[in-house]
Design an enzyme around this catalytic site. Sequence first.
Site, mmCIF file in Angstrom:
data_model
loop_
_atom_site.group_PDB
_atom_site.id
_atom_site.type_symbol
_atom_site.label_atom_id
_atom_site.label_comp_id
_atom_site.label_asym_id
_atom_site.label_seq_id
_atom_site.Cartn_x
_atom_site.Cartn_y
_atom_site.Cartn_z
ATOM 1 C CD GLU A 55 6.636 -2.221 -14.213
ATOM 2 O OE1 GLU A 55 7.319 -2.328 -15.237
ATOM 3 O OE2 GLU A 55 7.128 -2.268 -13.060
ATOM 4 C CG ASP A 100 5.084 -10.708 -15.315
ATOM 5 O OD1 ASP A 100 5.513 -9.805 -16.066
ATOM 6 O OD2 ASP A 100 4.920 -11.888 -15.689
ATOM 7 C CG ASP A 107 4.080 -10.663 -24.284
ATOM 8 O OD1 ASP A 107 5.276 -10.792 -24.550
ATOM 9 O OD2 ASP A 107 3.599 -10.930 -23.163
ATOM 10 C CG ASP A 138 8.624 -2.536 -29.356
ATOM 11 O OD1 ASP A 138 7.921 -2.972 -28.420
ATOM 12 O OD2 ASP A 138 8.959 -3.245 -30.326
ATOM 13 C CE1 TYR A 140 11.254 -8.614 -21.444
ATOM 14 C CE2 TYR A 140 10.724 -8.758 -23.782
ATOM 15 C CZ TYR A 140 10.944 -9.378 -22.560
ATOM 16 O OH TYR A 140 10.864 -10.746 -22.468
ATOM 17 C CD GLU A 141 11.692 2.651 -22.501
ATOM 18 O OE1 GLU A 141 11.107 2.344 -21.446
ATOM 19 O OE2 GLU A 141 11.710 3.801 -22.950
HETATM 20 C C1 LIG Z 1 7.488 -8.382 -23.057
HETATM 21 S S1 LIG Z 1 7.526 -8.619 -21.338
HETATM 22 C C2 LIG Z 1 7.854 -6.970 -20.715
HETATM 23 C C3 LIG Z 1 8.414 -6.984 -19.335
HETATM 24 C C4 LIG Z 1 8.686 -5.587 -18.712
HETATM 25 N N1 LIG Z 1 7.489 -4.811 -18.586
HETATM 26 C C5 LIG Z 1 9.727 -4.822 -19.496
HETATM 27 O O1 LIG Z 1 9.340 -3.850 -20.180
HETATM 28 O O2 LIG Z 1 10.911 -5.164 -19.393
HETATM 29 C C6 LIG Z 1 5.801 -8.829 -20.984
HETATM 30 C C7 LIG Z 1 5.505 -9.373 -19.591
HETATM 31 O O3 LIG Z 1 4.096 -9.387 -19.422
HETATM 32 C C8 LIG Z 1 3.728 -10.574 -18.730
HETATM 33 N N2 LIG Z 1 2.323 -10.864 -19.105
HETATM 34 C C9 LIG Z 1 1.804 -10.904 -20.351
HETATM 35 N N3 LIG Z 1 0.491 -11.173 -20.319
HETATM 36 C C10 LIG Z 1 0.165 -11.316 -19.003
HETATM 37 C C11 LIG Z 1 -1.037 -11.621 -18.304
HETATM 38 N N4 LIG Z 1 -2.171 -11.814 -18.971
HETATM 39 N N5 LIG Z 1 -1.001 -11.705 -16.967
HETATM 40 C C12 LIG Z 1 0.165 -11.516 -16.290
HETATM 41 N N6 LIG Z 1 1.339 -11.219 -16.898
HETATM 42 C C13 LIG Z 1 1.342 -11.123 -18.229
HETATM 43 C C14 LIG Z 1 4.729 -11.619 -19.204
HETATM 44 O O4 LIG Z 1 4.864 -12.665 -18.263
HETATM 45 C C15 LIG Z 1 6.001 -10.778 -19.346
HETATM 46 O O5 LIG Z 1 6.796 -10.810 -18.178
#
Ligand SMILES: C[S@@+](CC[C@H](N)C(=O)[O-])C[C@H]1O[C@@H](n2cnc3c(N)ncnc32)[C@H](O)[C@@H]1O
Length: 214
Positions: free
Chosen positions: A43, A68, A117, A153, A195-196
């Site tokens: 994941e 992450d 993101d 989303d 987040y969802e």
């Molecule tokens: C918007 S959050 C979504 C978290 C989770 N998947 C959720 O749906 O609740 C995006 C996550 O991706 C991680 N992330 C983004 N770009 C990354 C990268 N290049 N390497 C590691 N983690 C990354 C961020 O640290 C963050 O925790």
Amino acid sequence: MARKKQLKLDEVKTLPNVFSSDKENAAQLISEYFNNGKGYTLELGCGNGDYTTALAAEYRDKNFIGVDRKGNRIWTGAKKSLETGLKNGAFLITAIEAIDRIFPAGSVEEIWITFPDPYPRRSSMHKRLVHPRFLELYSKILVPGGKINLKTDDDTLYNYAVDGVEENNYTLYRSTADLYSETGLTFEESIQTKYEKNHLKEGKTIKLISFSIN
Ligand SMILES: C[S@@+](CC[C@H](N)C(=O)[O-])C[C@H]1O[C@@H](n2cnc3c(N)ncnc32)[C@H](O)[C@@H]1O
């Protein structure tokens, strides 16, 4: 830094189910942790690791790893896994950019990218987790035909992934711009991340695309 966040960061690397790309032998340590020679489901950008913990609870004979760069977020999923005895779920603190240095070729069976993101601006497109530079990394570690699933989303990110699959003739297994308008969702499709849940509360529609690149 808030005290709570610092406490999590201090503790997370001491947890037996958390690995870090800081360590040169991370791949070996992960393999020793699972100790079954089986492939992994990842994941990516797992945050609290909701997919990792839900999948590990459902499929006890498979290996799941949440990835992450933010250790304080991983802490939540790692603690939950320990408290519920999920030995087949682990976590890796790393930038996804380094993923091919951790996982050997052909060691990953499936990838879930959950609510990454979206990076809507053209100037930051290269940071999208389905940008060709990331897909190239995934192709190095995935088994042939290994599935990549993106849940989002965000319309721009979803359309970007759909266009990429079409333009490159990748194998498309499924795509939907409104997941919950459909019936007969699989267990995997129905898992909801932190987040969802927030996006759903705001009335947003959830998109899913599943494809393979090799
Ligand atoms: C918007 S959050 C979504 C978290 C989770 N998947 C959720 O749906 O609740 C995006 C996550 O991706 C991680 N992330 C983004 N770009 C990354 C990268 N290049 N390497 C590691 N983690 C990354 C961020 O640290 C963050 O925790």
